[in-house]
Design a protein around this motif. Structure first.
Motif, PDB file in Angstrom:
ATOM      1  N   LYS A 102     -17.802  86.265  54.450  1.00  0.00           N
ATOM      2  CA  LYS A 102     -17.553  84.844  54.674  1.00  0.00           C
ATOM      3  C   LYS A 102     -16.603  84.241  53.631  1.00  0.00           C
ATOM      4  N   TYR A 103     -16.790  84.614  52.354  1.00  0.00           N
ATOM      5  CA  TYR A 103     -16.059  83.932  51.280  1.00  0.00           C
ATOM      6  C   TYR A 103     -14.921  84.731  50.652  1.00  0.00           C
ATOM      7  N   ALA A 104     -14.870  86.043  50.843  1.00  0.00           N
ATOM      8  CA  ALA A 104     -13.821  86.853  50.211  1.00  0.00           C
ATOM      9  C   ALA A 104     -12.572  86.958  51.074  1.00  0.00           C
ATOM     10  N   LYS A 105     -12.625  86.368  52.246  1.00  0.00           N
ATOM     11  CA  LYS A 105     -11.461  86.280  53.132  1.00  0.00           C
ATOM     12  C   LYS A 105     -10.827  87.643  53.418  1.00  0.00           C
ATOM     13  N   GLY A 106     -11.667  88.624  53.776  1.00  0.00           N
ATOM     14  CA  GLY A 106     -11.161  89.921  54.209  1.00  0.00           C
ATOM     15  C   GLY A 106     -10.822  90.909  53.126  1.00  0.00           C
ATOM     16  N   LYS A 107     -11.017  90.516  51.877  1.00  0.00           N
ATOM     17  CA  LYS A 107     -10.715  91.437  50.781  1.00  0.00           C
ATOM     18  C   LYS A 107     -11.764  92.540  50.725  1.00  0.00           C
ATOM     19  N   GLY A 108     -11.396  93.650  50.121  1.00  0.00           N
ATOM     20  CA  GLY A 108     -12.282  94.801  50.046  1.00  0.00           C
ATOM     21  C   GLY A 108     -13.534  94.553  49.230  1.00  0.00           C
ATOM     22  N   VAL A 109     -14.575  95.288  49.578  1.00  0.00           N
ATOM     23  CA  VAL A 109     -15.856  95.200  48.899  1.00  0.00           C
ATOM     24  C   VAL A 109     -16.294  96.615  48.560  1.00  0.00           C
ATOM     25  N   GLU A 110     -16.832  96.791  47.360  1.00  0.00           N
ATOM     26  CA  GLU A 110     -17.351  98.097  46.974  1.00  0.00           C
ATOM     27  C   GLU A 110     -18.767  97.941  46.436  1.00  0.00           C
ATOM     28  N   ILE A 111     -19.652  98.790  46.933  1.00  0.00           N
ATOM     29  CA  ILE A 111     -21.016  98.860  46.426  1.00  0.00           C
ATOM     30  C   ILE A 111     -21.116 100.155  45.642  1.00  0.00           C
TER      31      ILE A 111
END
Length: 85
Positions: A65-74
Motif C-alpha cells: 500500500k505505502y511503498a508504491k511498488g518498490k521491492g520488499v525483502e524478508i
C-alpha cells in the motif's frame, strides 16, 4: 480481552514462505516488484504460527500500500538466543 498464544515449535522459514507465496499474487496484480525471501535452511522457534503469519501479512500489505511498488525483502536469521525476522 486477553490475547492467548498457541506456542508450538515451528519453522519460521516455512511460515514466511507460505505468506510470501500468498502475497505474491497481490503484488503481481498491483504491478509491484516480487517479494524476496532470504531464509537459509530451517529456523525453528517456539511461536504462535497463526500470529506470525498475521504479522507478516500485515507488514506485506502495508508495504504494498505505502511503498508504491518498490521491492520488499524478508530476511530470517539465527541469533545466539533465537531468530531475527
Amino acid at each position: 480481552g486477553k490475547l492467548s498464544l498457541l506456542k508450538e515449535t515451528k519453522d519460521l522459514c516455512e511460515i514466511a514462505r507460505e505468506v510470501v507465496d500468498r502475497m505474491q499474487v497481490a503484488y503481481k496484480a498491483e504491478g509491484a516488484d516480487e517479494i524476496k525471501l532470504d531464509c537459509q535452511g530451517t529456523q525453528m522457534a517456539q511461536v504462535d504460527a497463526m500470529r506470525i503469519d498475521q504479522v507478516l501479512c500485515n507488514l506485506l500489505q502495508n508495504s504494498l500500500k505505502y511503498a508504491k511498488g518498490k521491492g520488499v525483502e524478508i530476511s530470517i536469521s539465527s541469533l545466539a538466543n533465537g531468530s531475527l525476522i
